[in-house]
Design a protein around this motif. Structure first.
Motif, PDB file in Angstrom:
ATOM      1  N   MET A   1       6.998  -1.770  -8.465  1.00 46.16           N
ATOM      2  CA  MET A   1       5.811  -1.357  -7.736  1.00 46.16           C
ATOM      3  C   MET A   1       6.139  -0.111  -6.910  1.00 46.16           C
ATOM      4  O   MET A   1       7.156  -0.054  -6.232  1.00 46.16           O
ATOM      5  N   ALA A   2       5.310   0.889  -6.971  1.00 44.60           N
ATOM      6  CA  ALA A   2       5.551   2.150  -6.275  1.00 44.60           C
ATOM      7  C   ALA A   2       5.218   2.009  -4.788  1.00 44.60           C
ATOM      8  O   ALA A   2       4.285   1.297  -4.418  1.00 44.60           O
ATOM      9  N   LYS A   3       6.012   2.710  -3.980  1.00 43.90           N
ATOM     10  CA  LYS A   3       5.749   2.704  -2.536  1.00 43.90           C
ATOM     11  C   LYS A   3       4.573   3.616  -2.217  1.00 43.90           C
ATOM     12  O   LYS A   3       4.395   4.655  -2.847  1.00 43.90           O
ATOM     13  N   ALA A   4       3.790   3.205  -1.261  1.00 38.90           N
ATOM     14  CA  ALA A   4       2.668   4.032  -0.818  1.00 38.90           C
ATOM     15  C   ALA A   4       3.216   5.181   0.023  1.00 38.90           C
ATOM     16  O   ALA A   4       4.070   4.981   0.889  1.00 38.90           O
ATOM     17  N   LYS A   5       2.726   6.383  -0.249  1.00 42.28           N
ATOM     18  CA  LYS A   5       3.180   7.540   0.522  1.00 42.28           C
ATOM     19  C   LYS A   5       2.557   7.494   1.912  1.00 42.28           C
ATOM     20  O   LYS A   5       1.362   7.231   2.046  1.00 42.28           O
ATOM     21  N   PRO A   6       3.349   7.761   2.954  1.00 40.40           N
ATOM     22  CA  PRO A   6       2.764   7.791   4.299  1.00 40.40           C
ATOM     23  C   PRO A   6       1.839   8.992   4.440  1.00 40.40           C
ATOM     24  O   PRO A   6       2.089  10.055   3.875  1.00 40.40           O
TER      25      PRO A   6
END
Length: 113
Positions: A1-6
């Motif tokens: 699962m990809a991390k959400a960009k801040p």
């Protein structure tokens, strides 16, 4: 699962009031500019020339006109320019209308009311 960009916060330019030396966002201050014609109020904030910034209250303008403004703009303020700046200053409020005045501390210990 990809991390959400801040989310990136937008840069807000900061400027120092020549009168009281408080650092604030550029948009909350009034810009004065040195032009070949003299010192003028720059309502757009984009006029060519050396600029200086002031609060929209008379106390800062009074302090700045005593000498700090001329020093910041690296020029002598002519009598006609001084008259125009004093006329503009007369349209400003005595003190800034905010919930936190410059002289009071934030936590006075008293309950609000």
């Amino acid at each position: 699962m990809a991390k959400a960009k801040p989310r990136r916060t937008k840069h807000v330019p900061q400027r120092t009031c020549v009168g009281c030396r408080e650092v604030l966002p550029k948009r909350s201050l009034i810009r004065l500019v040195r032009t070949p014609e003299g010192v003028k109020v720059d309502p757009t904030g984009k006029a060519r020339g050396r600029g200086a910034y002031l609060h929209n209250q008379r106390s800062c303008w009074e302090r700045a006109l005593k000498g700090a403004l001329a020093q910041a703009l690296r020029t002598e303020i002519s009598p006609t320019d001084r008259e125009q700046l004093l006329a503009f200053m007369a349209t400003l409020p005595e003190e800034e209308v905010t919930s936190q005045p410059h002289t009071e501390s934030r936590d006075s210990g008293a309950p609000p009311g």
